[in-house]
Design a protein around this motif. Structure first.
Motif, short mmCIF file in Angstrom:
data_model
loop_
_atom_site.label_atom_id
_atom_site.label_comp_id
_atom_site.label_asym_id
_atom_site.label_seq_id
_atom_site.Cartn_x
_atom_site.Cartn_y
_atom_site.Cartn_z
N VAL A 68 0.86 -1.18 0.00
CA VAL A 68 0.00 0.00 0.00
C VAL A 68 0.89 1.23 0.00
O VAL A 68 1.80 1.35 0.83
N VAL A 69 0.65 2.12 -0.95
CA VAL A 69 1.41 3.37 -1.07
C VAL A 69 0.47 4.53 -0.79
O VAL A 69 -0.54 4.69 -1.48
N THR A 70 0.77 5.32 0.23
CA THR A 70 -0.04 6.49 0.53
C THR A 70 0.73 7.76 0.20
O THR A 70 1.96 7.75 0.08
N LEU A 71 0.00 8.86 0.07
CA LEU A 71 0.60 10.11 -0.39
C LEU A 71 0.65 11.17 0.69
O LEU A 71 0.77 12.36 0.41
N GLY A 72 0.55 10.73 1.94
CA GLY A 72 0.64 11.63 3.07
C GLY A 72 0.76 10.82 4.35
O GLY A 72 0.22 9.71 4.44
N ALA A 73 1.47 11.37 5.34
CA ALA A 73 1.73 10.63 6.57
C ALA A 73 0.47 10.17 7.30
O ALA A 73 0.40 9.01 7.73
N PRO A 74 -0.54 11.03 7.47
CA PRO A 74 -1.74 10.55 8.19
C PRO A 74 -2.42 9.37 7.49
O PRO A 74 -2.98 8.49 8.15
N PHE A 75 -2.34 9.35 6.17
CA PHE A 75 -2.98 8.27 5.42
C PHE A 75 -2.19 6.96 5.56
O PHE A 75 -2.77 5.88 5.53
N ALA A 76 -0.89 7.08 5.73
CA ALA A 76 -0.07 5.89 5.96
C ALA A 76 -0.44 5.24 7.28
O ALA A 76 -0.58 4.01 7.38
N LEU A 77 -0.59 6.06 8.32
CA LEU A 77 -0.93 5.53 9.63
C LEU A 77 -2.32 4.89 9.61
O LEU A 77 -2.55 3.87 10.26
N THR A 78 -3.22 5.47 8.84
CA THR A 78 -4.55 4.88 8.69
C THR A 78 -4.47 3.58 7.88
O THR A 78 -5.16 2.60 8.20
N ALA A 79 -3.62 3.55 6.86
CA ALA A 79 -3.46 2.34 6.04
C ALA A 79 -2.93 1.18 6.87
O ALA A 79 -3.28 0.02 6.63
N VAL A 80 -2.07 1.47 7.84
CA VAL A 80 -1.57 0.42 8.73
C VAL A 80 -2.74 -0.24 9.46
O VAL A 80 -2.79 -1.47 9.60
N GLN A 81 -3.68 0.57 9.90
CA GLN A 81 -4.88 0.03 10.56
C GLN A 81 -5.72 -0.79 9.58
O GLN A 81 -6.26 -1.84 9.94
N SER A 82 -5.84 -0.30 8.34
CA SER A 82 -6.62 -1.00 7.33
C SER A 82 -6.03 -2.38 7.02
O SER A 82 -6.77 -3.36 6.86
N VAL A 83 -4.71 -2.45 6.93
CA VAL A 83 -4.04 -3.72 6.68
C VAL A 83 -4.37 -4.72 7.78
O VAL A 83 -4.68 -5.89 7.52
N SER A 84 -4.33 -4.24 9.02
CA SER A 84 -4.65 -5.11 10.15
C SER A 84 -6.11 -5.55 10.12
O SER A 84 -6.42 -6.74 10.30
N ASP A 85 -7.01 -4.62 9.86
CA ASP A 85 -8.44 -4.92 9.83
C ASP A 85 -8.79 -5.91 8.72
O ASP A 85 -9.69 -6.74 8.89
N ALA A 86 -8.07 -5.79 7.60
CA ALA A 86 -8.35 -6.65 6.45
C ALA A 86 -7.70 -8.03 6.57
O ALA A 86 -7.98 -8.92 5.77
#
Length: 334
Positions: free
Chosen positions: A232-250
């Motif tokens: 997962v590639v995000t384009l801003g730091a807050p979105f990266a931290l949210t993506a980490v949660q998404s990876v775990s949830d998924a």
């Protein structure tokens, strides 16, 4: 519907004008726009007081712009500049803020051009009024055509390609590039560059960057839908931290890497939750944008000779070198 939009736009413009006249930010919680006026910093310029308007497309709550603003405030304190900061993520409203600055007869304007076509006419008005305009952060491919004097930022195509090449070295095969604002030229360029530099498969996913719970659920759903996504590639730091949660949830095994940096992201890189970040040095962008207008007024200087941008990135921040920038990130300047 059209009457409603027109009325809303006029109301927004009137409010923006009032905020501008009061010297307040429209996008950062009403924090005073002029900083440090009661202190005399070492080496402070003795040149005549000038007013610079900094106008960005920042969305409320996006901490990335705090870094840009801190850099701008540092330059303003040094250069005896009154800094008036305002922002609006809607291109038309941002253009209205630029017009307000022209009406206030400021001495210089520093702006972002995430939607270049929306800025063209109002930049021409500033130029006609004798007000120098410099660009930063967004609009690298368009700043000269728009009539700006200088530009400070990252070449997002180059940064994206370098990002893609690095993903190839990590063994990634299928990347998901998450874009938080459709049509934003710099963000689109990052994912386009990524696709060029990465030999694996790349998919783009558009999310509503102003609604973080929606960002989280959208990424989660995509990862659940396609288990082949391993990056997962995000384009801003807050979105990266949210993506980490998404990876775990998924329940996904995908890794996360990102563009841009903040102190929370530094901690995530140190802890291995985020692989790496590309830092475009937003503090430096804000500092140089304000300082350049002071230099132009006091000494007629052009950075880049008025024909080449001044690049502030990309700089890769990894677990191996993150400690070197951690102390600066903790202060809110990286």
């Amino acid at each position: 519907m059209r009457r409603h939009h027109r009325a809303a736009a006029l109301t927004a413009a009137a409010l923006a004008a009032a905020l501008f006249a009061a010297g307040c930010s429209s996008g950062s919680g009403g924090k005073g726009s002029e900083e440090g006026s009661g202190d005399t910093a070492a080496g402070k310029a003795t040149t005549p007081r000038m007013t610079v308007a900094m106008i960005t497309h920042a969305a409320p709550g996006d901490t990335f712009w705090d870094l840009i603003r801190k850099g701008a405030e540092a330059a303003a304190a040094k250069d005896n500049v009154k800094l008036v900061y305002s922002s609006d993520p809607t291109a038309g409203n941002q253009a209205n803020l630029v017009q307000n600055a022209i009406d206030q007869k400021v001495d210089g304007i520093a702006l972002t051009a995430a939607k270049p076509s929306a800025m063209k006419a109002v930049i021409a008005k500033a130029t006609a009024a004798g007000i120098p305009v410099v660009g930063f952060n967004a609009g690298l491919d368009d700043w000269k055509e728009l009539g700006m004097l200088e530009y400070f930022g990252q070449d997002e195509n180059i940064a994206g390609a370098a990002f893609g090449e690095r993903l190839g070295e990590t063994g990634a095969k299928h990347a998901l590039c998450v874009i938080q604002e459709q049509g934003h030229v710099a963000l689109e360029a990052r994912c386009a560059g990524l696709k060029k530099g990465f030999k694996g498969k790349t998919d783009n996913l558009y999310v509503n960057g102003t609604d973080m719970p929606s960002v989280k659920s959208t990424i989660t759903a995509k990862l659940q839908q396609d288990s082949s996504i391993d990056q997962v590639v995000t384009l801003g730091a807050p979105f990266a931290l949210t993506a980490v949660q998404s990876v775990s949830d998924a329940g996904s095994k995908a890794k996360v890497a990102t563009f841009d940096l903040n102190k929370e992201l530094v901690t995530a890189v140190q802890g291995g939750k985020v692989e790496f970040a590309v830092d475009q040095q937003p503090y430096l962008q804000g500092y140089l944008a304000v300082d350049s207008l002071w230099l132009y007024r006091t000494n007629g200087n052009f950075s880049g000779g008025g024909s080449a941008p001044v690049l502030t990135g990309p700089a890769f921040i990894t677990k191996e070198n993150v400690d070197a920038v951690a102390e600066f990130a903790a202060k809110g300047t990286r």
